[in-house]
Structure formats: structure tokens, C-alpha cells
Design an enzyme around this catalytic site. Sequence first.
Site, PDB file in Angstrom:
ATOM      1  CE1 TYR A  91       0.322   0.274  14.128  1.00 50.25           C
ATOM      2  CE2 TYR A  91      -0.111   0.716  16.448  1.00 50.25           C
ATOM      3  CZ  TYR A  91      -0.508   0.186  15.236  1.00 50.25           C
ATOM      4  OH  TYR A  91      -1.738  -0.431  15.128  1.00 50.25           O
ATOM      5  CG  ASN A 125      -0.703   5.469  -1.987  1.00 52.74           C
ATOM      6  OD1 ASN A 125      -0.603   6.493  -2.662  1.00 52.74           O
ATOM      7  ND2 ASN A 125       0.349   4.741  -1.640  1.00 52.74           N
ATOM      8  CE  LYS A 171      -2.089   2.243  12.117  1.00 58.65           C
ATOM      9  NZ  LYS A 171      -3.014   1.790  11.065  1.00 58.65           N
ATOM     10  CB  VAL A 225      -0.983   0.052   1.197  1.00 57.54           C
ATOM     11  CG1 VAL A 225      -2.062  -1.008   1.066  1.00 57.54           C
ATOM     12  CG2 VAL A 225      -0.247  -0.036   2.535  1.00 57.54           C
TER      13      VAL A 225
END
Length: 312
Positions: free
Chosen positions: A144, A98, A148, A58
Site C-alpha cells: 500500500y 488508467n 501509493k 480499475v
Amino acid sequence: MKKILVTGAAGFIAFHLIKRLLDEGNFVIGIDNFYTGTNGNIEPFLKNDNFKFVEHNVIEPYFFDVDEIYNLACPASPPHYQKDPIFTFKTCILGALNALELAKKTGAKMLQTSTSEVYGNATVCPQDEKYFGNVNPNGIRACYDEGKRASETLICDYNRVYNLNAKIARIFNTYGENMDINDGRVVSNFIVQALKGQDITIYGDGNQSRSFCYVEDLVEGLILFMNSNFNGPLNLGNPCEFTVNDFAKYIIKLTSSSSKCIYLPLPQDDPYKRKPDISLAKEKIGFNPKYSIEDGLQRTIDYFKEKCSCKK
Ligand code: UDP
């Protein structure tokens, strides 16, 4: 029949989500690069004419003409996301970018799976959506946590600038069948250790807490959220809270194991207390987890018994 894209299709949550979406008569396209996902999680769907799998990372752009996008792709267990932190950070940000670009081109609704990690080492408990969090931007979890958080920023900006319908779900600790044996998280580690009669590895003094949600409840929440006209951010989890010590004792009891607990160093920035406030999810989407911890864990233990061939 809706056409629905699920990224991270070979992961454990995606397995349960795709199963539900196919059972409900949708056409599902799954993409994954197998960084942490496994073939076993998509294999049951490959013969279904309403499922198509494409191996894809991705981080690179992609196009599918779909009505809905669930963006699940990202390593999510601490040892996995810390293994290649730069890749994790890119997956969070470019993966969201994306998916948003696809939503913009197709007009699809999009749901981003964010995380309770955006709250970091929270200074309030339970955590509600208004709390901005307490994250160390330089620590080993930051790839992370901050990845996020930044993906949430992108989603809100795409909604404001392009008038999209992109949603943010903050997923708290989730467990269930199809978790990877080597996932490294507390639920899978403790169950597998207990079933094998190995030492239960408690990190730190075990007084830190987590709250555990059974995966089918979580999937119900994701689908309710996608079908709602609320964009979040929205906590999804189960406020059923355990200290790690009590959780170890509970797993030993449920598995009738002879395992003993051992204490290992606490990883850096390990959050001390985590418990979702799910009032907003109840109010906005009618979310109400129905599986008790005992039922959910029993199903998970039965799954791992089969997997480890260590039936007792
Ligand atoms: N943990 C533990 N032993 C293990 C794995 C995890 O004591 O074998 C602890 C970990 O330090 C944390 C909690 O269990 O405090 C939950 O860890 P997990 O990796 O499942 O998820 P997290 O919520 O930290 O992302």
C-alpha cells in the site's frame, strides 16, 4: 452540470463524496468492483437519474467522457490491503495509470487519493508535504505505502510529460458513518467492541498516535482541492491527535461502555506517530475542518448503534 467519475464508488468516503456531488447538481458515474466496497453505499443513489453505476475493476482500462475524475478505488484498511498485497499494489499503480490515461484522453481534471502512509513510520511530527517519509519497502505495509508512493510518481510524471491537471491528496485517518463494521480500523473496531461490551483490542502498548478527521470535513477538502488550481501534494486530515490508549478510553466514555482494554501484539511497521500539518491546505484551498472529534464520533457511534442493532 459537470460529469464526474468516482472510482471506488462503493466505499465509505465515496458514499459521502457522491452524496455531496449529486446534491450540488452534478452527474456522477461511479465504478467499483466490490472488493471492499458494499452495495449499501451506492444503493441510496441508484434511483437518482444523475447517477450511473458500472461494476468495473480499475486495474483494467475504462473510458467515460467526464470533466473530473476522483480516483478513490483501493483497499485502504491494513487487514484489507494486506490480504492480497499483489492485488493492492496493482490497484494503486494500474488504477492511477488508467485514471491518468482517461484524464489525458478527455482533458478531465483528476484527483488521486494518496495517503499519509507515504510518510511511513515518520521521524518528524507533524508531517508536512516536504517530508519524504520513512517507508520499509519490504514490509507487510509496503504494498500500500509503496503502491501509493509510486502512484504519486506517475501523477507527477504525467503532469510534466503531458501537461495534465492531476492532483495528489494525502488523506490521513478518516472516520464516519458508512464505515464497514468489519473494516478492521481502529475507529470502527473500538466503537463496535465498546457497543457490544467486548474487549477493546489495543495493538502494542497503545502509545502510538493517530489524528482523526470526520469524513464530511475530508470530503469538503477533496472538493475544494478539485476546484482549486493547485496540484499538491496536499495533506488532508485533522491534526486532532490521540494515543491509541487515550482513544480507547474516549470511546468507552462516549459509549458508556463496560468494555475493558486488552493488549495484543503490534503489527509490523505500525507507524508510531501520525499527525498532519495542514498549513498548506489552509493556505492553498482554505481547508479548515469544522467538526469536533466529539461531534464526529457521536454521529459515527449513532450509525454503528443502528448497524449493530446494539442500541443501549
Ligand atoms: N489499532 C489497535 N486496535 C485495533 C485496530 C487498530 O490498536 O483494533 C491500532 C493500530 O495498530 C494503529 C492504529 O490503531 O496503531 C490505527 O490503526 P488503523 O488500522 O485504524 O489505521 P492505520 O493508521 O494504521 O492505517
